[in-house]
Design a protein around this motif. Sequence first.
Motif, mmCIF file in Angstrom:
data_model
loop_
_atom_site.group_PDB
_atom_site.id
_atom_site.type_symbol
_atom_site.label_atom_id
_atom_site.label_comp_id
_atom_site.label_asym_id
_atom_site.label_seq_id
_atom_site.Cartn_x
_atom_site.Cartn_y
_atom_site.Cartn_z
ATOM 1 N N VAL A 127 21.966 -35.078 -18.481
ATOM 2 C CA VAL A 127 22.223 -34.469 -17.234
ATOM 3 C C VAL A 127 21.051 -34.188 -16.285
ATOM 4 O O VAL A 127 21.014 -34.551 -15.132
ATOM 5 C CB VAL A 127 22.684 -32.863 -17.832
ATOM 6 N N LYS A 143 20.433 -36.035 -12.580
ATOM 7 C CA LYS A 143 20.173 -35.215 -11.399
ATOM 8 C C LYS A 143 19.009 -35.683 -10.604
ATOM 9 O O LYS A 143 19.221 -35.538 -9.588
ATOM 10 C CB LYS A 143 19.830 -33.648 -12.073
ATOM 11 N N SER A 144 17.735 -36.244 -11.346
ATOM 12 C CA SER A 144 16.808 -36.691 -10.604
ATOM 13 C C SER A 144 16.957 -37.979 -10.252
ATOM 14 O O SER A 144 16.580 -38.425 -8.989
ATOM 15 C CB SER A 144 15.592 -36.578 -11.510
#
Lengths: 141, 287
Positions: B123, B127-128
């Motif tokens: 996750v 996200k990055s």
Amino acid sequence: MAMTVHCDIVSAEEEVFSGLIEFVSVTGSLGDLGVYPGHAPLLSELKPGPVELRKQGGEQDIFYISGGFLEVQPHKITVLADSALHAGDLDEAAAMEAQKHAEQAMADQTSEFEYSKAASQLAEATAQLRTLQQIRKKLSR
Amino acid sequence: MAVGKEIKTQIASIGSTRKITSAMEMVAASKMRKAQDRMQSSRPYARSIRGVIQHLAKSNPEYKHLYLQERETKRVGFIVVTTDRGLCGGLNVNAFKAAVSSMKEFHDQNVEIDVCALGSKAVAFFKSYGGNVVAAKTQMGDQPEVGDLIGAVKVMLDSYEEGKLDKLFIVSNEFVNTMTQKPNVEQVLPLKAEDDDERLNHHWDYIYEPDAKELLNSLLVRYIESLVYQAVVENNACEQAARMLAMKNATDNAGNLIDELQMVYNKARQAAITQEISEIVSGAAAV
């Protein structure tokens, strides 16, 4: 010597049986069915009930499974059980208790969900008792 | 004597770090055994159901299930299985590398990508890194259950059935042995026949009971659940093994550091003593 075919019985937790057999009978979703070596390819859903094996050499063995799938190939039979037990490990008292409990739960049904749960519990308990009866029949014969 | 005060504190702090890492090593070692048992106990089922599906993929069925049909690829799904916690060496990084390199291939062909992230690390990474995460499941703990995964997997299966996804892959680590874990990208859907069994090369089909559609539906969903569950359980065993190894290395390195610092400290102390003696001696001689 009788014809044999390789048979695997696996449950989600472990491998229950793997070896050569002469005959196997299971509880299909449309009724009991027996499979000899060289059977045509078959896929079937299984209901809770006994799986009866005649191993190479004629020795009998009974397992209890709580539903799953059966795959038959001419050279291989696979039973994919949700959970499986050696019939000798079944607890008759517990099965009867469960049956009674499930019947009761079905009688005073409160919601759809609980009813279907109780129904499947009842089916399992009944199938366990049926497996035990089958063993007893075998022993008395 | 104030010699090497800083070195002394440094040695003490590295010593306590070493205590922590060696404790983590032991915890990981004991968890690894259990995780390995879990992985091995569910392996026969995964292997057998895979065998059945392989046969199925080679058959010539009257009813062609959606999961068996090849479609033109416009959008693919990736289920990326990682750990929840860090400090496990390059385990997650290797999985991400494998995932990203195969995603890049699709990206170059202008194929869009959806991601289902299992584990906090996945996750955080997507996200990055910037991926379209459509489903996620974290905190599955040491004893993941099939029920925990169904929700996230169902999102992917549903969009496959709706035709949004044309291919589905799963990325996870394969447990080779305690020392080696191999990242793996495997195609889940559509099902591919890999098994080259000559006995199955003629034209044949199963007898289905009760009927093909119902049966295949439940069987294939069960197969994919089992596949994902097996990947998660296996990844868990990998995590513990990798962490054990990483912590063992950390403990060893801390030991080496302490030895070196101890040597520097002893030398400094010795030099200080020598200096003091020579000061006293030269002082006495001057009198």
